[in-house]
Design an enzyme around this catalytic site. Sequence first.
Site, mmCIF file in Angstrom:
data_model
loop_
_atom_site.group_PDB
_atom_site.id
_atom_site.type_symbol
_atom_site.label_atom_id
_atom_site.label_comp_id
_atom_site.label_asym_id
_atom_site.label_seq_id
_atom_site.Cartn_x
_atom_site.Cartn_y
_atom_site.Cartn_z
ATOM 1 C CG ASP A 152 2.466 42.821 -1.097
ATOM 2 O OD1 ASP A 152 1.717 43.162 -2.043
ATOM 3 O OD2 ASP A 152 2.824 43.612 -0.196
ATOM 4 C CG HIS A 211 4.647 18.147 -7.560
ATOM 5 N ND1 HIS A 211 5.751 18.592 -6.864
ATOM 6 C CD2 HIS A 211 3.730 17.809 -6.598
ATOM 7 C CE1 HIS A 211 5.523 18.514 -5.569
ATOM 8 N NE2 HIS A 211 4.308 18.055 -5.381
#
Length: 451
Positions: free
Chosen positions: A384, A167
């Site tokens: 995608d 993170h």
Amino acid sequence: MENSSLFFSVRRCEPELIRPAKPTPCGLELLSEIDDQEGLRFHMSFILFYKNNINGSELGKDPVKVVREALSKALVYYYPFAGRVREGDNRKLMVDCQGQGVLFMEADADITLEEIGDSVYLLPCPYIEELLWNVPHSNGILASPLLLIQVTRFKCGGFSFAIRMNHTISDSLGLVQFLITIGEVANGATQPSQMPTWNRDIFNARKPPRISFTHNEYSQNIFSMEAKHHSKAMIHKAFFFSHRQLLSIRNSLPSNLQNTCTTFEILTAFLWKCRTISLGFDPLDKVGVSYMVNARGRKDIQVPNGYYGNAFAFPMVLSKVGLVCDRPLGYALELVKKIKTQMTLEYIKSVADLMVIKGRPCFNTQVGSFIVADTTRVPFGKVDFGWGKPVSAGITSPVPSISFFARSKNRGGEEGIVVPIWLPPLVMERFERELKKMLDTTIYGGIISSL
């Protein structure tokens, strides 16, 4: 939330390091003071599921090969992801960029997506250990790969893309920006539609640093009742709220709040009230609520387009226990709404200065502190790789002390929001009873389902 009892096996290849496809700049890149605070020194995991695109141009293509090659090319632009975090003086973090690479695993599961069924929508993901193997000695904050990725093929031709991220290098919005770039490259793009920007200095401390706000979120001495009421042991359960339940909560509010508050704000206030009642503290004691406020898109802060570092703060508001418990929900909601108004350039600069002055402390993790974050608007649906939009995507497992709101479905197929809650065991029992009373619902193993 109950996990499925479905069993299946996964065959993995040996983990490999994927390096940038071309030579990239070498050297040290400093993280910002927001990036390197103690509270962000952990790993977050996400997973995306894709169906076999039987009518598309990708029929017959191997998702592992496509993603592996696109990942290598995308790392040319996001080369710090291929580096390793080091710690300097005063615990300052930096990325050693030498093109060391990210960890990547190829895997095959002896099951179809249809057989997994609605479990792809569950939080925590019941099969994350199978779909994102924790490679030994890979999850350190320092000197470890910043990303761990596993692409798993299913028998039906669909696949999952699971990723674990340090993170300190990025927040979820920055990670999705990187994943979108991988997808664009996989679909033939020669460069990202949004070029990445490092610019971590925008969240550096001032010289000299000066703390100009009271940052309750980093104070460890606010809640004096902690020791006399609760042990440090905490457990979590995930609670599902359908659209019907969320609408019911909204409709219980005065009309001015119904029309001016987001679903996130309303559910945060509702959970804070229920949680506070369950804690059983003295009415004169204090409790706090905090959530992560994004700095992007704010004119006064001016985060540059393409910035993929951590760009948020999480101001905390306080209240006496009795006021939260006894007053209508609108009282807690008005306090929750105030959190966003505190997020200014001066505020986040004050946070950065606090990090330097106080040695990069962790946020308050006492049970009197309720910390939430909203991932329901993180655009995972735009990722995608050539197989269309994911059928499901989001955070895979709860993070200790933080309740991440995520889009999900319950076992009946209803869409809604799932929220993991962290509480001591006995308090959790009271919390479940309080939710049952407040929502007039039936609770099954931690997941709330409408009657």
